[in-house]
Design an enzyme around this catalytic site. Structure first.
Site, short mmCIF file in Angstrom:
data_model
loop_
_atom_site.label_atom_id
_atom_site.label_comp_id
_atom_site.label_asym_id
_atom_site.label_seq_id
_atom_site.Cartn_x
_atom_site.Cartn_y
_atom_site.Cartn_z
N TYR A 87 9.03 10.25 -3.64
CA TYR A 87 8.52 8.88 -3.60
C TYR A 87 9.64 7.94 -3.10
O TYR A 87 9.46 7.17 -2.16
CB TYR A 87 8.03 8.45 -4.99
CG TYR A 87 7.82 6.97 -5.10
CD1 TYR A 87 6.90 6.32 -4.30
CD2 TYR A 87 8.58 6.20 -5.98
CE1 TYR A 87 6.73 4.94 -4.37
CE2 TYR A 87 8.42 4.83 -6.07
CZ TYR A 87 7.49 4.21 -5.26
OH TYR A 87 7.34 2.85 -5.32
N HIS B 246 2.51 5.14 -16.86
CA HIS B 246 3.67 4.29 -17.13
C HIS B 246 3.86 4.01 -18.63
O HIS B 246 2.89 3.94 -19.39
CB HIS B 246 3.53 2.96 -16.38
CG HIS B 246 3.58 3.15 -14.90
ND1 HIS B 246 2.44 3.33 -14.16
CD2 HIS B 246 4.62 3.23 -14.04
CE1 HIS B 246 2.79 3.51 -12.90
NE2 HIS B 246 4.10 3.46 -12.79
N ALA C 136 0.83 -1.21 0.00
CA ALA C 136 0.00 0.00 0.00
C ALA C 136 0.87 1.26 0.00
O ALA C 136 1.60 1.50 0.96
CB ALA C 136 -0.92 -0.01 1.22
#
Ligand code: UFG
Length: 328
Positions: free
Chosen positions: A140, A188, A73
Site C-alpha cells: 500500500y 481500523h 481514490a
C-alpha cells in the site's frame, strides 16, 4: 470553475466534499462506490465510474470546467495489500496515471494527492519529517510512493503542480454528525473499539504487545478527518497562488499506543472494553508520529481537534447514531 474530487464518497473524500461545499465551492465527485457510500454525498455533481476508464474520465472533463483535482481514490488496507499487492499497484497507480493523463490533455494543472505515513515504513527519527527516508514496509505504502515519484516527473514535463499530503492516522467524524467512518469490513482501531463499546463485538484484539514501545503496543498519530480536509483546502489555495509543488505530513505530532487508544475509548464511552493480545499484524511499523511543522508554517494549517479524546468523541457520536453505518 469546479474542483474535481476523486473518491469523494469515501471516508476522507466525503469530509473533503462537505468542507468544500461549506466554503461555497462548486464540486464534481467521482467514485466507483466500491468503498464509498452514495449516502455520504451531501451535494455536488456525482459521477459513478472508475478512474482507470479513460473514456469515462474524458466525459467528466469535457462536461465540466475543472480547475483542480483532489485524488482520494485508492485501496488503503495495509494487510490486504500484503496478500494482494497487484490489486493495490493496479488500482492505486494506474488510476492516478490515467487521471494525470486526462488532466494533461485538458490543461488542468493543480493536483492534490492523498498519500500516507505508510510511505516512510520503519522510520527511526520520531517525529517524522518530510525529508526522512521513505522505505515502505507494505505494498500500500509502496503504491503511494510510486505515484509521488510519478508526480515529480509530470510537474517537470507537463507543469502539473501538486501537493502531496501524507496523512498519519485519519480518525473521527464530522462535528455535525451527518458523515463518518464506514468501512466494510472495518479494520481500523478506533471504529472497531467503538463497535465493542456498542456491544457489536465481544472484544478488541491487540495486534502485538512485544514492540519496542513503552507498553509494547504500536504507536500512531491520530488526526481528525475534518482537520485533514482543511489542510487540503489550504494546499489547494497555495497551488492556486502559483506556488511550487510540495510534500506535507499531516498529523497532530502526538503518538498514542493501541492500549492508550482503548483506554481513551473506555473513558469517552463510559463502557468497559474487553481486549485480548494477538500476534503482530504483518506490515505494521511500530511507531508513526508526524512532524507537521512544515504544513503548519507553509499552509498556515491549524488543526482544531488536537486531543485524542476530542477525536474519539466525534467518532463515538457518529457510531452511536449510525450503528450500522450508512443506509444502503
Ligand atoms: N490494531 C489493533 N487491533 C485492531 C486494529 C488495529 O491492535 O483490531 C492496531 C494496529 O496493529 C496498529 C494500530 O492499531 O498498530 C492502528 O491500526 P489501524 O488499522 O487503525 O491503522 P493503520 O496504522 O494500520 O493504518 C492507517 C491507515 C492506512 C495508512 C496507515 C499509515 O488506515 O491507510 O495508517 O500508517 F497507511
Amino acid at each position: 470553475m469546479s474542483i474535481l474530487i476523486c473518491g469523494g464518497a469515501g471516508y476522507i473524500g466525503s469530509h473533503m466534499s462537505s468542507y468544500l461545499l461549506e466554503q461555497g465551492k462548486d464540486i464534481i465527485i467521482i467514485d466507483n462506490l466500491k468503498n464509498g457510500h452514495k449516502n455520504a454525498l451531501l451535494g455536488g455533481k456525482f459521477y459513478l465510474g472508475d478512474l482507470r476508464n479513460r473514456i469515462f474520465l474524458n466525459k467528466v472533463f469535457s462536461e465540466n470546467n475543472i480547475e483542480s483535482v483532489i485524488n482520494f481514490a485508492a485501496y488503503s488496507l495495509v494487510s490486504e495489500s500484503i496478500n494482494n499487492p497487484l490489486k493495490y499497484f493496479n488500482n492505486n497507480i494506474l488510476s492516478t496515471i490515467t487521471l494525470l493523463d486526462v488532466m494533461k490533455d485538458y490543461g488542468v494543472n493543480n493536483f492534490i494527492f492523498s498519500s500516507t505515513a505508510a510511505t516512510y515504513g520503519h522510520c527511526r527519527n520520531i517525529p517524522i519529517k518530510e525529508i526522512d527516508a521513505t522505505k515502505p514496509t507494505n505494498p500500500y505504502g509502496e503504491s503511494k510512493l510510486a505515484v509521488e515519484k510519478i508526480l515529480k516527473w509530470c510537474d517537470k514535463a507537463y507543469g502539473i503542480k501538486y501537493s502531496i499530503l501524507r496523512y498519519f492516522n485519519a480518525a473521527g467524524a464530522d462535528i455535525n454528525g451527518n458523515i463518518g467512518e464506514d468501512h466494510r469490513p472495518e479494520s481500523h482501531l478506533i471504529p472497531i473499539t467503538l463497535q465493542v463499546a456498542l456491544g457489536q463485538r465481544e472484544r478488541i484484539m491487540i495486534f502485538g504487545d512485544d514492540y519496542d514501545t513503552p507498553d509494547g503496543t504500536c504507536i500512531r498519530d491520530y488526526i481528525h478527518v475534518s482537520d485533514l480536509a482543511s489542510a487540503h483546502f489550504l494546499a489547494l489555495e497555495r497551488l492556486n497562488k502559483g506556488e511550487n509543488s510540495n510534500i506535507y505530513n499531516l498529523g497532530n505530532g502526538k503518538g498514542f499506543s493501541v492500549k492508550e487508544v482503548i483506554n481513551t475509548v473506555k473513558y469517552v464511552t463510559g463502557t468497559n472494553i474487553k481486549s485480548e493480545i494477538a500476534s503482530r499484524r504483518q506490515g505494521d511499523p511500530p511507531i508513526l508520529v508526524a512532524s507537521s511543522e512544515k504544513a503548519i508554517k507553509e499552509l498556515s494549517w491549524n488543526p482544531k481537534y488536537n486531543s485524542l479524546e476530542m477525536i474519539i468523541e466525534t467518532a463515538w457520536r457518529w457510531h452511536k447514531n449510525h450503528p450500522y453505518g450508512y443506509k444502503q
